[in-house]
Design a protein around this motif. Structure first.
Motif, PDB file in Angstrom:
ATOM      1  N   VAL A  43       7.673  -1.936  32.173  1.00 18.36           N
ATOM      2  CA  VAL A  43       8.373  -3.171  32.497  1.00 18.36           C
ATOM      3  C   VAL A  43       8.380  -4.033  31.247  1.00 18.36           C
ATOM      4  N   LEU A  44       9.547  -4.532  30.883  1.00 18.78           N
ATOM      5  CA  LEU A  44       9.707  -5.311  29.661  1.00 18.78           C
ATOM      6  C   LEU A  44      10.046  -6.732  30.038  1.00 18.78           C
ATOM      7  N   ARG A  45       9.440  -7.685  29.349  1.00 14.91           N
ATOM      8  CA  ARG A  45       9.490  -9.050  29.855  1.00 14.91           C
ATOM      9  C   ARG A  45      10.084 -10.093  28.915  1.00 14.91           C
ATOM     10  N   TYR A  46      10.590  -9.656  27.762  1.00 11.06           N
ATOM     11  CA  TYR A  46      11.322 -10.621  26.930  1.00 11.06           C
ATOM     12  C   TYR A  46      12.238  -9.855  25.997  1.00 11.06           C
ATOM     13  N   VAL A  47      13.263 -10.476  25.517  1.00 12.76           N
ATOM     14  CA  VAL A  47      14.171  -9.850  24.560  1.00 12.76           C
ATOM     15  C   VAL A  47      13.382  -9.640  23.267  1.00 12.76           C
ATOM     16  N   GLY A  48      13.098  -8.374  22.953  1.00 14.03           N
ATOM     17  CA  GLY A  48      12.263  -8.093  21.783  1.00 14.03           C
ATOM     18  C   GLY A  48      11.005  -7.325  22.154  1.00 14.03           C
ATOM     19  N   ASP A  49      10.707  -7.236  23.432  1.00 13.56           N
ATOM     20  CA  ASP A  49       9.527  -6.506  23.899  1.00 13.56           C
ATOM     21  C   ASP A  49       9.616  -5.046  23.427  1.00 13.56           C
ATOM     22  N   GLU A  50       8.482  -4.465  23.032  1.00 15.98           N
ATOM     23  CA  GLU A  50       8.497  -3.132  22.428  1.00 15.98           C
ATOM     24  C   GLU A  50       8.773  -2.044  23.465  1.00 15.98           C
ATOM     25  N   VAL A  51       9.781  -1.203  23.179  1.00 12.68           N
ATOM     26  CA  VAL A  51      10.164  -0.112  24.068  1.00 12.68           C
ATOM     27  C   VAL A  51       9.669   1.225  23.526  1.00 12.68           C
ATOM     28  N   LEU A  94       0.823  -1.209   0.000  1.00 12.85           N
ATOM     29  CA  LEU A  94       0.000   0.000   0.000  1.00 12.85           C
ATOM     30  C   LEU A  94       0.857   1.259   0.000  1.00 12.85           C
ATOM     31  N   HIS A  95       0.475   2.209  -0.842  1.00 14.81           N
ATOM     32  CA  HIS A  95       1.121   3.529  -0.848  1.00 14.81           C
ATOM     33  C   HIS A  95       0.023   4.573  -0.724  1.00 14.81           C
ATOM     34  N   ILE A  96       0.063   5.338   0.347  1.00  9.02           N
ATOM     35  CA  ILE A  96      -0.947   6.385   0.533  1.00  9.02           C
ATOM     36  C   ILE A  96      -0.201   7.721   0.554  1.00  9.02           C
ATOM     37  N   PRO A  97      -0.666   8.748  -0.153  1.00 11.38           N
ATOM     38  CA  PRO A  97       0.036  10.042  -0.150  1.00 11.38           C
ATOM     39  C   PRO A  97       0.280  10.521   1.272  1.00 11.38           C
ATOM     40  N   GLY A  98       1.518  10.975   1.523  1.00 12.48           N
ATOM     41  CA  GLY A  98       1.864  11.492   2.848  1.00 12.48           C
ATOM     42  C   GLY A  98       2.251  10.428   3.841  1.00 12.48           C
ATOM     43  N   MET A  99       2.323   9.189   3.393  1.00  8.42           N
ATOM     44  CA  MET A  99       2.587   8.078   4.299  1.00  8.42           C
ATOM     45  C   MET A  99       3.964   8.174   4.956  1.00  8.42           C
ATOM     46  N   LEU A 100       4.013   7.864   6.256  1.00 10.16           N
ATOM     47  CA  LEU A 100       5.278   7.791   6.977  1.00 10.16           C
ATOM     48  C   LEU A 100       5.573   6.323   7.292  1.00 10.16           C
ATOM     49  N   TYR A 101       6.823   6.065   7.666  1.00 10.60           N
ATOM     50  CA  TYR A 101       7.268   4.699   7.917  1.00 10.60           C
ATOM     51  C   TYR A 101       7.679   4.560   9.379  1.00 10.60           C
ATOM     52  N   ALA A 102       7.311   3.448   9.979  1.00  9.35           N
ATOM     53  CA  ALA A 102       7.575   3.257  11.405  1.00  9.35           C
ATOM     54  C   ALA A 102       8.539   2.115  11.646  1.00  9.35           C
ATOM     55  N   LYS A 103       9.366   2.307  12.676  1.00  6.97           N
ATOM     56  CA  LYS A 103      10.279   1.255  13.123  1.00  6.97           C
ATOM     57  C   LYS A 103      10.170   1.165  14.636  1.00  6.97           C
ATOM     58  N   VAL A 104      10.499  -0.007  15.180  1.00 10.76           N
ATOM     59  CA  VAL A 104      10.295  -0.262  16.612  1.00 10.76           C
ATOM     60  C   VAL A 104      11.620  -0.512  17.316  1.00 10.76           C
ATOM     61  N   LEU A 105      11.777   0.092  18.496  1.00 13.09           N
ATOM     62  CA  LEU A 105      12.927  -0.199  19.348  1.00 13.09           C
ATOM     63  C   LEU A 105      12.530  -1.313  20.297  1.00 13.09           C
ATOM     64  N   ARG A 106      13.370  -2.336  20.374  1.00 14.19           N
ATOM     65  CA  ARG A 106      13.013  -3.506  21.172  1.00 14.19           C
ATOM     66  C   ARG A 106      14.003  -3.714  22.312  1.00 14.19           C
ATOM     67  N   CYS A 107      13.491  -4.248  23.395  1.00 14.52           N
ATOM     68  CA  CYS A 107      14.302  -4.419  24.595  1.00 14.52           C
ATOM     69  C   CYS A 107      15.367  -5.488  24.387  1.00 14.52           C
ATOM     70  N   PRO A 108      16.618  -5.199  24.745  1.00  8.60           N
ATOM     71  CA  PRO A 108      17.671  -6.213  24.583  1.00  8.60           C
ATOM     72  C   PRO A 108      17.791  -7.169  25.772  1.00  8.60           C
ATOM     73  N   TYR A 109      17.006  -6.941  26.813  1.00 10.59           N
ATOM     74  CA  TYR A 109      17.098  -7.770  28.014  1.00 10.59           C
ATOM     75  C   TYR A 109      15.822  -8.597  28.188  1.00 10.59           C
ATOM     76  N   PRO A 110      15.944  -9.753  28.832  1.00 10.13           N
ATOM     77  CA  PRO A 110      14.744 -10.583  28.999  1.00 10.13           C
ATOM     78  C   PRO A 110      13.785 -10.063  30.060  1.00 10.13           C
ATOM     79  N   HIS A 111      14.276  -9.260  31.003  1.00 14.00           N
ATOM     80  CA  HIS A 111      13.392  -8.737  32.039  1.00 14.00           C
ATOM     81  C   HIS A 111      14.020  -7.442  32.537  1.00 14.00           C
ATOM     82  N   ALA A 112      13.338  -6.337  32.374  1.00 13.33           N
ATOM     83  CA  ALA A 112      13.930  -5.054  32.750  1.00 13.33           C
ATOM     84  C   ALA A 112      12.832  -4.035  33.013  1.00 13.33           C
ATOM     85  N   ARG A 113      13.178  -3.033  33.815  1.00 11.52           N
ATOM     86  CA  ARG A 113      12.270  -1.894  34.008  1.00 11.52           C
ATOM     87  C   ARG A 113      12.952  -0.683  33.411  1.00 11.52           C
TER      88      ARG A 113
END
Lengths: 757, 161
Positions: free
Chosen positions: A103-111, A30-49
């Motif tokens: 609180v993040l609970r797995y390596v990859g959890d969305e930050v 899909l291409h919509i005029p004005g579209m922006l692109y998103a990327k996600v930062l993920r937690c590198p630790y399995p359990h962290a606050r």
């Protein structure tokens, strides 16, 4: 038997021309005029606050339009799975996650997430987000997570430490008494791995919020209506302000997108609100592997008690499954139990199971939904019992399989079973009589034959909310329009629904147009999972068409000056029995239109369910020098009720089998000592390629279940169920060793062969 | 931004685009030329969803630097047959159940076409090898192989007149 026009034919499917020309649109296209692109930062630790998170540097990067984290995003607690929208009392949905948690609970959890003018800029911006983590202790095994010293992952665990929701127990009679009365007992514990859907289209979503506040989300979700509900809940919107649709094509799912696709839909909507621009988010492949649900792994213990003549007397199934970091779908536990107890008769039965939080990727729904795990353990144990009794494993099964009328633990009757015929026809095709006789003793390769059986469901009623409404309308030119909220992610449902509608009404298949997967123009439908689409939506179509037909006949009777009861509709012509009076549907529809009348109805699915049945036979080769197991041939005999489109049915069976072989021999996700997922791409997640597949023979058996549309039952998942145990039972036939863990890798076989020397 | 001009022959016609050094051929096809038939499944050359034919060879366009296509012949799914005149592969894929979700389909067809353009009578093993780099999670490959065999038969009849 009535002659059928549209049913039972492998017609060219309605979506294939779009797909073979590359014109079909998937979410990332899909291409919509004005579209922006998103990327996600993920937690590198399995359990962290998160102690501190600073997004200002990222926000200042040219081209970045918004950055989201827990500070500036919805604080509504939710669950990414559709289950949160249809959990039925007395059960309560487990809402244990946020869009971006503190609180993040797995390596990859969305930050955090960034919306920018390009994917590259968004990816650069992620590096500029400064996060200070407080590292918390982590646990990765479900049994360890129940120990007193294990960290607690979520606050509320009324059933026990880190136990998700409640324990599931199915008691039938006094099981201890059952084992006391038994003359022969076998018991074993099995270990099952994490498997991943690995559908070829990565998770993605495109979201747009209009000036008037209307939210539109295009995504590969399997359940547009429930996903709409999750979005409305998360962003506190009225449902009518939210539209969710497939674009229209979806690149596979297998249970990985029942509700959100990872978290793509939620993240896209959040950023669309912040930027007032359309947002596209497409997961990278490693993100798809890590940041979305898996199949439940864990432990299953089976204990079977029988009389000396082979009659099963006591059957006990216990399981502890690895839930991962968030609850998502918790039902695989219950389904594991219900399905394991739904194959054989036994006066005493007991199931006890639960899942446990760990700091690994969340487990949710995956094709088979607990049944492959339980069936693997059960069917390997049945073979153990056969050996102990000195009985043929097929005869032992035939003696004990459930027949209609037998009591069982499921809350609906079994009204059809072709399992015996499946077993006998499959046995014949594999050469069952050659079992134990395939090896000459020469060379390093040993051959063996094994079997396994199973059942499944045709939807998830009454275990959770499960229903379909379908809109059926005769157009002014006599053609038929069907609108259903289920998606077609490769199942061909669009085509089979058209076949059902054409047959039911009495028009040619070419006269039916089906739209699927858009909440805007369809009444509520639970969606596509639990092998339900054809069974439920097909049933709803039949209900609608019955109502439409009576209205058509009522109208036509007046025009033709006859009785409505005397009329029938065949090949698009309404006529009396002798054909003396007739009117085409086209003429009737148009003249009715001129009088202000359209033949239009909503059909509803009934509260019914039906068990499909399947028997698989595998012939394997084991190379005793390397331990490698190769499947040479797999015969799959399936009672599908009725094959509306035989090609689609075969395709579902063949595809499931290949996933099942991967489950048995090569696919697994492991985590290292720091909780990081080891298999995150196709190079090390070992799926079968075209060069790895065995010879497959499919046998379709039609028992015409009274509750299914034209007798059809579910077929999307059943072939996933018996593959692994059939293969492991065949390995035992080849080398005399039983394994209780999958995937059965060469090194495991090699070690066992050398230990037994 | 260090942009360069890339000129190549796409589906028989010359095209000219402006590319960044980090662009891949897949990026150019999908994001600049809006030919979204070629798919991104992994971005690492491991799944084959991005398969195009470069100078007669099936390649993973996601790991081909865009400038490598300079002056070369590239064929994508959009150049294979048309609605009114389907390529035999498109016919057999459509009719023999080789298409379920359709995401791997363009890549599968391109790999198969690269084979059949060179060899209109492939063995089962040659077909398997040709598509061994194209992952399909839906079909189990069975009907895909049958469809390639079926297309080969049609092409042989066409070639022998």
């Amino acid at each position: 038997m009535k002659e059928l026009n549209a049913i039972g034919k492998s017609v060219r499917k309605l979506d294939v021309l779009d797909k073979v020309t590359g014109e079909g649109t998937f979410t990332a296209d899909l291409h919509i005029p004005g579209m922006l692109y998103a990327k996600v930062l993920r937690c590198p630790y399995p359990h962290a606050r998160i102690k501190k998170i600073d997004i200002s540097r990222a926000e200042r990067l040219p081209g970045v339009k918004a950055v989201s984290c827990h500070h500036n995003t919805t604080k509504v607690k939710f669950n990414c799975s559709a289950l949160m929208t249809f959990t039925v009392p007395p059960h309560q949905p487990v809402l244990d996650e946020y869009l971006f948690g503190e609180v993040l609970r797995y390596v990859g959890d969305e930050v955090a997430a960034v919306a920018a003018e390009s994917e590259d800029i968004a990816a650069e911006a992620l590096k500029l987000i400064d996060v200070e983590y407080e590292i918390l202790p982590a646990v990765f095994d479900p049994l360890e997570a129940m120990e007193p010293e294990a960290p607690v992952l979520h606050e509320e665990n009324p059933a026990g430490k880190n136990i998700v929701g409640g324990k599931v127990q199915i008691p039938i009679g006094d099981i201890a008494q059952g084992f006391e009365d038994s003359e022969v007992i076998v018991e074993k514990t099995y270990k099952v791995p994490v498997q991943k859907h690995a559908q070829i289209e990565p998770h993605a979503a495109v979201a747009q919020v209009s000036a008037g506040g209307r939210v539109t989300v295009w995504s590969p979700t399997q359940n547009p209506h429930p996903t709409r509900h999750i979005i409305a809940h998360l962003f506190e919107l009225p449902l009518s302000k939210v539209r969710v649709l497939n674009p229209p094509y979806v690149g596979g799912a297998f249970g990985g997108r029942i509700g959100f696709s990872g978290k793509a839909e939620g993240i896209a909507v959040d950023l669309a609100y912040k930027t007032d621009r359309p947002i596209k988010i497409v997961y990278e492949r490693d993100e798809d592997f890590v940041g979305s649900v898996t199949r439940h792994s864990g432990y299953v213990t089976i204990k079977i008690g029988a009389k000396k003549d082979g009659t099963f007397h006591a059957l006990q199934v216990e399981t502890v499954l690895n839930k991962g970091a968030y609850a998502n779908y918790i039902d695989p536990v219950g389904v594991l139990g219900g399905m394991a107890l739904g194959v054989y008769r036994a006066p005493y039965q007991y199931f006890d199971g639960w899942s446990v939080y760990t700091n690994t990727s969340p487990a949710g729904a995956m094709r088979g939904f607990g049944n492959p795990q339980g069936a693997f353990a059960l069917e390997c144990t049945v073979d153990m019992m056969a050996e102990k009794l000195g009985m043929d494993p097929k005869e032992l099964r035939l003696k004990n399989i459930i027949k209609p009328g037998d009591p069982w633990c499921l809350p609906y009757p079994c009204q059809s079973t072709g399992l015996a015929e499946c077993m006998n026809s499959g046995a014949e095709r594999i050469g069952w009589k050659n079992r134990g006789k395939l090896n000459t003793g020469e060379g390093s390769v040993r051959r063996g034959i094994g079997m396994a059986v199973g059942t499944h469901v045709s939807n998830s009623w009454p275990f959770c909310g499960d229903y379909s409404n379908v809109y059926v309308a005769v157009q002014q030119d006599g053609s038929l329009y069907v609108a259903s909220g289920v998606p077609d992610f490769g199942t061909g449902i669009k085509t089979s629904l058209a076949q059902v509608a054409a047959e039911a009404l009495g028009v040619d298949f070419s006269q039916v147009y089906v739209t699927v997967g858009d909440t805007e123009c369809t009444p509520y439908d639970t969606g596509s999972h639990a092998s339900r689409s054809l069974y439920c939506v097909g049933g709803a179509i039949l209900e609608a068409v019955e109502k439409i037909k009576s209205k058509i006949f009522e109208y036509a009777a007046e025009v033709l000056e006859t009785n409505a009861e005397a009329l029938k509709l065949k090949n698009g012509i309404i006529s009396t029995g002798d054909g003396s009076k007739h009117l085409s549907l086209k003429e009737a529809a148009y003249s009715a239109h001129l009088q202000g009348l359209q033949f239009v109805e909503v059909g509803r699915s009934a509260k019914v369910n039906a068990p499909p049945w399947q028997a698989h036979f595998a012939e394997v080769e084991v190379d005793t020098e390397t331990g490698e197991v190769k499947v040479i041939k797999l015969v799959a005999a399936h009672d599908v009720g009725r094959a509306i489109h035989p090609g689609i049915v075969e395709g579902q069976i063949e595809g499931s089998i290949i996933q099942g072989i991967g489950y048995a021999l090569s696919e697994e996700i492991c985590y290292n000592e720091k909780g990081k997922q080891i298999q995150t791409d196709f190079a090390n997640y070992m799926m079968l390629t075209a060069e790895d597949i065995p010879e497959i023979e499919t046998i379709i058996i039609e028992t015409l279940d009274p509750t299914g549309p034209f007798g059809a039952k579910g077929v999307g998942e059943p072939a996933m169920v018996p593959v692994a145990p059939a293969i492991l039972n065949a390995v035992h036939d080849a080398i005399g060793i039983r394994f209780n863990e999958i995937p059965l890798k060469a090194e495991m076989v090699y070690a066992a062969l050398n230990n037994s020397k | 931004m260090n942009k360069k001009v890339l000129k190549f022959i796409l589906n028989g016609k010359t095209v000219e685009v402006s590319v960044s050094p980090s662009d891949t051929l897949l990026d150019v096809l999908r994001d600049q030329l809006y030919l979204t038939g070629t798919k991104k499944g992994c971005g690492k050359g491991e799944c084959g969803a991005c398969t195009v034919i470069l100078n007669g060879q099936a390649v993973n366009s996601c790991i081909i630097p865009a400038m490598k296509a300079s002056g070369q012949r590239v064929e994508t799914i959009e150049g294979v047959g048309s609605k009114d005149n389907l390529h035999p592969l498109q016919e057999t894929f459509a009719d023999m159940g080789a298409v379920q979700c359709g995401f791997c389909t363009p890549g599968m067809i391109m790999s198969s076409k690269a084979l059949l353009d060179q060899n209109d009578n492939p063995t089962k093993e040659q077909i398997k090898e040709a598509i061994s780099g194209n992952l399909c999670r839906c079909t189990g490959y069975v009907k895909i192989e049958e469809a390639v065999q079926g297309a080969a038969e049609i092409i042989r009849k066409q070639n022998n007149g």
